[in-house]
Structure formats: structure tokens, C-alpha cells
Design a protein around this motif. Structure first.
Motif, PDB file in Angstrom:
ATOM      1  N   PRO A 145      32.908  36.950  45.955  1.00  0.00           N
ATOM      2  CA  PRO A 145      33.889  38.022  45.714  1.00  0.00           C
ATOM      3  C   PRO A 145      35.228  37.738  46.378  1.00  0.00           C
ATOM      4  O   PRO A 145      35.312  37.012  47.375  1.00  0.00           O
ATOM      5  N   THR A 146      36.251  38.335  45.836  1.00  0.00           N
ATOM      6  CA  THR A 146      37.610  38.136  46.343  1.00  0.00           C
ATOM      7  C   THR A 146      37.722  38.492  47.819  1.00  0.00           C
ATOM      8  O   THR A 146      38.454  37.835  48.563  1.00  0.00           O
ATOM      9  N   PHE A 172      42.424  44.780  39.037  1.00  0.00           N
ATOM     10  CA  PHE A 172      41.033  44.580  38.622  1.00  0.00           C
ATOM     11  C   PHE A 172      40.259  45.882  38.441  1.00  0.00           C
ATOM     12  O   PHE A 172      39.096  45.849  38.026  1.00  0.00           O
ATOM     13  N   GLU A 174      38.841  47.928  40.459  1.00  0.00           N
ATOM     14  CA  GLU A 174      37.694  48.129  41.336  1.00  0.00           C
ATOM     15  C   GLU A 174      38.192  48.020  42.771  1.00  0.00           C
ATOM     16  O   GLU A 174      39.100  47.243  43.059  1.00  0.00           O
ATOM     17  N   SER A 178      35.412  43.050  44.618  1.00  0.00           N
ATOM     18  CA  SER A 178      34.200  42.344  44.194  1.00  0.00           C
ATOM     19  C   SER A 178      34.457  41.318  43.101  1.00  0.00           C
ATOM     20  O   SER A 178      33.552  40.564  42.744  1.00  0.00           O
ATOM     21  N   THR A 179      35.649  41.309  42.553  1.00  0.00           N
ATOM     22  CA  THR A 179      35.971  40.378  41.466  1.00  0.00           C
ATOM     23  C   THR A 179      35.736  38.939  41.915  1.00  0.00           C
ATOM     24  O   THR A 179      36.169  38.543  43.000  1.00  0.00           O
ATOM     25  N   ILE A 183      38.076  34.363  38.893  1.00  0.00           N
ATOM     26  CA  ILE A 183      38.977  35.246  38.163  1.00  0.00           C
ATOM     27  C   ILE A 183      40.213  35.549  39.008  1.00  0.00           C
ATOM     28  O   ILE A 183      41.348  35.530  38.511  1.00  0.00           O
ATOM     29  N   ARG A 269      35.002  49.038  33.670  1.00  0.00           N
ATOM     30  CA  ARG A 269      36.006  49.475  34.634  1.00  0.00           C
ATOM     31  C   ARG A 269      37.047  50.343  33.920  1.00  0.00           C
ATOM     32  O   ARG A 269      37.698  49.889  32.998  1.00  0.00           O
ATOM     33  N   LEU A 367      32.073  43.814  35.568  1.00  0.00           N
ATOM     34  CA  LEU A 367      32.114  42.509  36.233  1.00  0.00           C
ATOM     35  C   LEU A 367      30.886  41.664  35.906  1.00  0.00           C
ATOM     36  O   LEU A 367      30.983  40.439  35.804  1.00  0.00           O
ATOM     37  N   SER A 394      37.892  35.703  31.076  1.00  0.00           N
ATOM     38  CA  SER A 394      38.198  36.246  32.405  1.00  0.00           C
ATOM     39  C   SER A 394      38.384  37.750  32.429  1.00  0.00           C
ATOM     40  O   SER A 394      38.686  38.314  33.478  1.00  0.00           O
ATOM     41  N   THR A 396      40.786  39.281  31.033  1.00  0.00           N
ATOM     42  CA  THR A 396      42.229  39.516  31.052  1.00  0.00           C
ATOM     43  C   THR A 396      42.802  39.443  29.644  1.00  0.00           C
ATOM     44  O   THR A 396      42.130  39.021  28.696  1.00  0.00           O
TER      45      THR A 396
END
Length: 418
Positions: A145-146, A172, A174, A178-179, A183, A269, A367, A394, A396
Motif C-alpha cells: 500500500p501507498t 484515490f 480512499e 491502501s492504493t 498505481i 470507491r 481496489l 490502473s 484511471t
């Protein structure tokens, strides 16, 4: 060489339009079936009382690689935002900018309480590693996760709390960061390579530009597909259409339903955006404003007409506010937003007029639907059946365009037309 196939594409979002564009360029006949009354999917713009209202707050990143190849940026008339953000913290705004694009902001940033001086240098390292596609190597796992990426760079808790969390939660949708790293790397690189902008005629102009390349009659709106039966689709009207190739270019949940998969779909999301008409901009300049306090209902504020004057009639300002409220039970959300923002902009907020609230339940795919494996797996699910959509890449806008092109190229390759 195989016979040239006739193609049906289900969905006129960006993925479906990108797929149709590539196929028609190669000489294939295709028909795009769209359930709603217009094209673009989530990337649409409505004209309301002289204002341009996108379907939920959206921006365009010029650093997206697929978009650079597929779209004409001059024709979109892109209007850029400042490269950075204003962060609301401790009762005032603090600047966080890209020092390579806005060196004039460096003195303010160095004195800012948003993070430490060491954090500012870590931001430069993050930028460098992202552009070199080295970011995920730091965590040794592209699915981490990020938040763990930021921990690996030793960013202070203050910078994560007051900048990264409010900024990335707006990107994102969220709040737990957690991304997955892969991504985050793609999107952060797009921020670093290009600018954040709005098309002169709204985000919907992106879909319109793609559609303009298609032969007349290619797209049929108000044609909802009920189910897929072999090489045919059955519309809600009961009409049945047959093709050699079917492309399902919808969101992940609709794609699963049409394919007869009875799996429980993870929550997508969602986003909530409120639009306000104001007699003047509460903050001058094309800035994204973040709630660095992480309190109340407000997440971000943006005066869209400061970036793109075409978004509002002369003498008026268009303000978008994204909020943390998503369940639709908060009936007085506009009053709550205005009460909150009086602490930011004082009494002028009382003059704002609420234009619309957009609740987008599936603004981004869940996700768990995004997998690095999607990018390497063939879009072909079965003979004559292909998938595309942002969830195949992704999640996006760029992922939607890329997925549509990949599906088209898989069809061309399978029929010996590439």
C-alpha cells in the motif's frame, strides 16, 4: 487472412470509445451500445445555468502517457492548475508546490509547518524515483500500500497527515492510503511529468473528441444491454443483436453481470461533489485546496473558474467541494459544507448558491478489482469475447484509454489485421 469481423462494443465510456477508435482506424465496422443518454461514462459534463458541471470533481493529468498519444491537447484547450496545493492547517493556508515548476513558492514551503525541512528533500527523492520507475523497488513489492511507500521514505507523520492523506484521498477516493504502490507510481509520475488541467469545454470534451473520430451512426445511446447470449446481446427493449466480436467495455460489476458471473462485488470507491455559484472567487488563482485538518465534512475545495473561466458565466465563480459524506443520508450536506467553509472564507460563503450535488457510487473501481495481472492478461476472455475498462489497468482515465486500445489490438491480432 480471416474475414473482417463485425464488432459490438458494450459501453461508450472512454475504454469503449478508445477501442472503437482503434478498430475503425484499422477499417473494421463496429457499433457502440450505450445504456445512458450520452457518451463518456463517468467523464461527462453538463451545462447548467451557464455553468459547466462535470459529473463529480475531475481533473486531467497531461502527464498520462496513453492520453498523450491518443488525444489532441491543443484541441481540448487545456487550462492548467498551479502545480501544487494550498493546505488548510492551523487556521490558514500553506503552500505545497512542485519546486521545479513554481520556484517562487520555495521560501514559503521551507517555512511551512506542513512537514519538516527533511520532508521537503524527501519529496525531491520521491519525485526522482517515481520518474525513474524505481518507486516500487523501494518497497520490493508493487502491491504494497501507498502508506508503506511513504513510510519507506521516512516522511514525517505530520506531512502524511496534513498533505499526503488529504491529497491522495481526493485522488484515490480512499482514506487509508491502501492504493497499491504500482498505481501510486503511475499517477504520481503523471503529476510530475505534466500539469493538472481542465479542458476548456469540460471533462466531457475528452469523450467528445474520441467520438468525433468515429463514423456517423457508430454510437447508439439509450441502448442498454440486458444480457449476453453467445455471440449475441439482448437489449432491455428485447431486441437481439449479433456480431462476430463482442467487447464488454463497462465497469467491473456490470461486466461480471453480463458475463453471468454471480460473484459478490466489492464496494466501489464513491465520491460526493457539491457545486456552488458565487459572486466572486473566495481564493484567487487556480489552486486545489486541501483540508489538512482532516476534520468536518470538507475534503477539497477548488474554484474551477479560476483555472478555466469557461466553467462559469461572466462575473460568476464556480466552486466545487468534495466531501467525506457518501451514504446519501446527510440531507443537509450543502448547509454543513457552507458552515464548515465559513471558517475558511468568512461571511462571503453565505452568498454562495448551491447548484448541484453529485453522488457517484462507482467513481473508481474497487481496489481488489485492480491487479497487476490484468495488465499482462489478454483482453480475450473467450473466442469472440473481449474485456476492457479502467479496472483492467490502473483504475484511471489513462487506464481506460489504454485498456480500450489493448482490446482493439488483441482483436486485430486475432483476426490477422494488425
Amino acid at each position: 487472412m480471416a474475414a473482417i469481423p463485425n464488432v459490438l462494443i458494450i459501453g461508450a465510456g472512454l475504454a469503449g470509445l478508445a477501442c472503437a477508435r482503434r478498430l475503425t482506424t484499422a477499417g473494421l465496422a463496429c457499433t457502440v451500445l450505450e445504456a445512458s443518454d450520452g457518451i463518456g461514462g463517468r467523464v461527462r459534463t453538463d451545462r447548467v445555468e451557464g455553468f459547466q458541471l462535470d459529473r463529480g470533481f475531475q481533473v486531467f493529468l497531461t502527464g498520462y502517457p496513453e492520453a498523450q498519444e491518443m488525444l489532441s491537447y491543443p484541441a481540448l484547450g487545456l487550462r492548467p492548475f498551479h502545480s501544487g496545493a494550498l493546505i488548510r492547517h492551523a487556521g490558514r493556508f500553506h503552500v505545497m508546490s512542485d519546486p521545479f515548476r513554481r520556484p517562487q513558492d520555495v521560501p514559503q514551503m521551507l517555512l511551512s509547518p506542513i512537514g519538516t525541512l527533511a520532508d521537503k528533500f524527501r519529496m525531491l527523492r520521491l519525485r526522482r524515483d517515481t520518474l525513474r520507475q524505481h518507486l516500487c523497488a523501494v518497497t520490493k513489492d508493487p502491491t504494497r500500500p501507498t502508506r508503506e511507500v511513504l513510510q519507506a521514505y521516512d516522511f514525517s507523520d505530520a506531512l502524511v497527515m496534513h498533505f499526503f492523506r488529504p491529497f491522495l484521498s481526493g485522488v484515490f477516493l480512499e482514506t487509508e492510503l491502501s492504493t497499491p504502490c504500482w498505481i501510486f507510481e503511475l499517477v504520481w509520475a503523471a503529476f510530475c511529468r505534466g500539469v493538472t488541467a481542465l479542458p476548456r469545454d469540460g471533462m466531457g470534451a475528452i469523450a467528445q473528441q474520441l467520438a468525433a473520430t468515429l463514423p456517423p451512426g457508430t454510437i447508439r445511446v439509450n441502448h442498454a444491454v440486458r444480457q449476453i447470449q453467445g455471440a449475441s446481446v439482448v437489449l432491455e427493449s428485447g431486441e437481439s443483436l449479433r456480431a462476430d466480436v463482442l467487447v464488454v467495455a463497462t465497469d467491473d460489476a456490470t461486466a461480471a453481470r453480463l458475463r453471468g458471473e454471480h460473484r459478490s462485488s466489492a464496494p466501489a470507491r464513491g465520491s460526493v461533489t457539491l457545486y456552488f455559484d458565487a459572486p466572486a472567487a473566495p481564493q484567487r488563482g487556480p489552486w486545489l485546496m486541501l483540508n489538512g485538518e482532516n476534520d468536518g465534512v470538507v475534503r477539497t475545495v477548488c474554484v474551477l473558474s479560476e483555472a478555466a473561466p469557461s466553467y462559469a458565466p461572466p462575473g460568476r465563480a464556480l466552486i466545487s467541494v468534495t466531501t467525506t459524506e457518501q451514504d446519501g443520508t446527510h440531507s443537509d450536506i450543502s448547509q454543513a459544507v457552507q458552515r464548515h467553509l465559513q471558517s475558511w472564507f468568512r461571511s462571503q460563503v453565505r452568498e454562495w448558491r448551491h447548484l448541484r450535488t453529485d453522488r457517484i457510487q462507482r467513481a473508481l473501481p474497487p481496489l481488489d478489482a485492480l491487479s497487476t495481472g490484468n495488465r499482462t492478461t489478454s483482453p480475450r476472455m473467450a473466442a469472440g469475447l473481449y474485456l476492457c475498462g479502467d479496472y483492467r489497468e490502473s483504475g484511471t482515465l489513462d487506464g481506460a484509454l489504454l485498456s480500450g486500445r489493448k482490446a482493439a489490438e488483441a482483436i486485430l491480432a486475432d483476426y490477422g489485421l494488425s
